[in-house]
Design an enzyme around this catalytic site. Sequence first.
Site, PDB file in Angstrom:
ATOM      1  N   TYR A 148       1.007  -1.300  -0.118  1.00  0.00           N
ATOM      2  CA  TYR A 148       0.272   0.114   0.044  1.00  0.00           C
ATOM      3  C   TYR A 148       0.866   1.219  -0.078  1.00  0.00           C
ATOM      4  O   TYR A 148       0.679   2.205  -0.822  1.00  0.00           O
ATOM      5  CB  TYR A 148      -0.963  -0.086   1.365  1.00  0.00           C
ATOM      6  N   GLU A 150       4.142   1.817  -0.504  1.00  0.00           N
ATOM      7  CA  GLU A 150       5.030   1.963  -1.785  1.00  0.00           C
ATOM      8  C   GLU A 150       4.262   1.864  -2.871  1.00  0.00           C
ATOM      9  O   GLU A 150       4.592   2.966  -4.126  1.00  0.00           O
ATOM     10  CB  GLU A 150       6.068   0.683  -1.968  1.00  0.00           C
ATOM     11  N   ASN A 177      -6.551   9.389   8.473  1.00  0.00           N
ATOM     12  CA  ASN A 177      -7.733   8.409   8.838  1.00  0.00           C
ATOM     13  C   ASN A 177      -8.981   9.088   8.705  1.00  0.00           C
ATOM     14  O   ASN A 177      -9.015  10.205   9.345  1.00  0.00           O
ATOM     15  CB  ASN A 177      -7.302   8.049  10.042  1.00  0.00           C
ATOM     16  N   SER A 192     -14.365   1.251  12.824  1.00  0.00           N
ATOM     17  CA  SER A 192     -15.381   0.284  12.504  1.00  0.00           C
ATOM     18  C   SER A 192     -15.408  -0.779  13.571  1.00  0.00           C
ATOM     19  O   SER A 192     -16.325  -1.155  14.007  1.00  0.00           O
ATOM     20  CB  SER A 192     -15.397  -0.126  11.196  1.00  0.00           C
ATOM     21  N   GLY A 210      -1.777   0.647  23.018  1.00  0.00           N
ATOM     22  CA  GLY A 210      -3.012   1.491  22.816  1.00  0.00           C
ATOM     23  C   GLY A 210      -2.569   3.128  22.863  1.00  0.00           C
ATOM     24  O   GLY A 210      -3.371   3.980  22.877  1.00  0.00           O
ATOM     25  N   ASP A 276       3.190  -0.805  12.346  1.00  0.00           N
ATOM     26  CA  ASP A 276       2.040  -0.055  12.637  1.00  0.00           C
ATOM     27  C   ASP A 276       2.426   1.297  13.129  1.00  0.00           C
ATOM     28  O   ASP A 276       3.177   1.510  14.027  1.00  0.00           O
ATOM     29  CB  ASP A 276       1.331  -0.667  13.852  1.00  0.00           C
ATOM     30  N   GLN A 279       2.695   7.362  15.358  1.00  0.00           N
ATOM     31  CA  GLN A 279       1.899   8.579  15.572  1.00  0.00           C
ATOM     32  C   GLN A 279       1.766   9.100  14.346  1.00  0.00           C
ATOM     33  O   GLN A 279       2.293   8.934  13.171  1.00  0.00           O
ATOM     34  CB  GLN A 279       2.683   9.492  16.436  1.00  0.00           C
TER      35      GLN A 279
HETATM   36  N1  UDP Z   1      -6.223  -0.893  15.847  1.00  0.00           N
HETATM   37  C1  UDP Z   1      -6.628  -1.221  16.978  1.00  0.00           C
HETATM   38  N2  UDP Z   1      -7.701  -2.349  17.226  1.00  0.00           N
HETATM   39  C2  UDP Z   1      -8.257  -2.745  16.169  1.00  0.00           C
HETATM   40  C3  UDP Z   1      -8.181  -2.212  14.788  1.00  0.00           C
HETATM   41  C4  UDP Z   1      -6.951  -1.211  14.586  1.00  0.00           C
HETATM   42  O1  UDP Z   1      -5.915  -1.271  18.068  1.00  0.00           O
HETATM   43  O2  UDP Z   1      -9.332  -3.433  16.118  1.00  0.00           O
HETATM   44  C5  UDP Z   1      -5.199   0.021  15.844  1.00  0.00           C
HETATM   45  C6  UDP Z   1      -3.884  -0.360  14.688  1.00  0.00           C
HETATM   46  O3  UDP Z   1      -3.241  -1.239  15.162  1.00  0.00           O
HETATM   47  C7  UDP Z   1      -3.654   1.010  14.493  1.00  0.00           C
HETATM   48  C8  UDP Z   1      -4.825   2.154  14.622  1.00  0.00           C
HETATM   49  O4  UDP Z   1      -5.858   1.316  15.437  1.00  0.00           O
HETATM   50  O5  UDP Z   1      -2.450   1.394  15.617  1.00  0.00           O
HETATM   51  C9  UDP Z   1      -5.497   2.468  13.351  1.00  0.00           C
HETATM   52  O6  UDP Z   1      -5.678   1.398  12.534  1.00  0.00           O
HETATM   53  P1  UDP Z   1      -6.428   1.445  11.465  1.00  0.00           P
HETATM   54  O7  UDP Z   1      -6.291  -0.176  10.807  1.00  0.00           O
HETATM   55  O8  UDP Z   1      -7.745   1.983  11.531  1.00  0.00           O
HETATM   56  O9  UDP Z   1      -5.709   2.220  10.362  1.00  0.00           O
HETATM   57  P2  UDP Z   1      -4.090   2.484   9.963  1.00  0.00           P
HETATM   58  O10 UDP Z   1      -3.900   4.102  10.705  1.00  0.00           O
HETATM   59  O11 UDP Z   1      -3.357   1.688  10.857  1.00  0.00           O
HETATM   60  O12 UDP Z   1      -4.032   2.552   8.678  1.00  0.00           O
END
Ligand code: UDP
Length: 321
Positions: A148, A150, A177, A192, A210, A276, A279
């Site tokens: 995604y 790259e 986001n 979601s 978290g 992941d 920040q």
């Molecule tokens: N995340 C989480 N629980 C979930 C889904 C995602 O803690 O059920 C975390 C994920 O690891 C990331 C953040 O929430 O740190 C945002 O994740 P998302 O998939 O929404 O989008 P991203 O910003 O990672 O593309």
Amino acid sequence: MKTILVTGGTGFLGSNLCIRLINEGNRVICVDNNYTGRLSNIESIVNHPNFLFIEHDICDLLEINDEKIDQIYNMACPASPPAYQGSYSIKTTKTCVLGAINMLDLAKLHHATILQTSTSEIYGEPLVHPQVESYRGNVNPIGIRACYDEGKRCAESLFFDYHRHEGVDIKVVRIFNTYGPNMDPNDGRVVSNFICQALSGQDITIYGDGHQTRSFCYVDDLIEVLIRMMNSEKAFTGPVNIGNPGEFTIKELAEMVVSKVGGSSKVVYKDLPSDDPTQRRPDITLAKTKLDWEPKIKLDEGLDKTIAYFKTQIDQFKKVA
Ligand code: UDP
């Protein structure tokens, strides 16, 4: 009336954009292969006389000969981490790269302005915070998010080469986001997941401790700035960050959702997926200056609207692994 082509038009953002463009009196051609998009997202406009849905994969050539296209929003791509890290990984790179080439060729043929929905992911694990457009990013090119990250980086380079060498009018936005109605309850994104888990009494799954942060933009604010960018002065190509600069930890988000939805869900901690980002927050000075835009809807209000939407989708929830 403008004729506007939207790729990824049955997806979360694409469908919200199609609905707004139809309501504003445009002719809209929506293109999607429905891999991650859903026809139910466009059911309110599918029979509108100005709306046309074409089931098509933009990795393949798309010919539109019977009408002149004025604008193209290139939004097609799996966007949720579980989708692009799973069975769609190679397809994601192909969609970013081959899809961009096909749409840029189409834009050139029609003398259309084309907008690329790039992403905050191009900054990777950012060493500059908040992220400014001049920051070149810190992406792992061989990690599970690379298809995604790259792919989207390559698409940006294609857009600027078509602009420099082929004279195509381009616009590039980097989306942070975003959440709101028409998100797929099962696509695995944090907003979601948390809302659907809370509504159905499942555990709320926080990945890692978290403390990682994200900035969440409500979809209506995002659609507004997409349209402003598309119609901005020709010389302004971007890239421009678009998103809500309010920054929250994932733990804070979980607490907000639980307090709004109520119920018996408890928070559980799961492994953090690799790469992941720790920040993420957009610097939106450029969008403010050039597009006279900033988000209006706070997370508190946007979550209420999104919870109301997911209540209508409750029969579609699956258990999050
Ligand atoms: N995340 C989480 N629980 C979930 C889904 C995602 O803690 O059920 C975390 C994920 O690891 C990331 C953040 O929430 O740190 C945002 O994740 P998302 O998939 O929404 O989008 P991203 O910003 O990672 O593309």
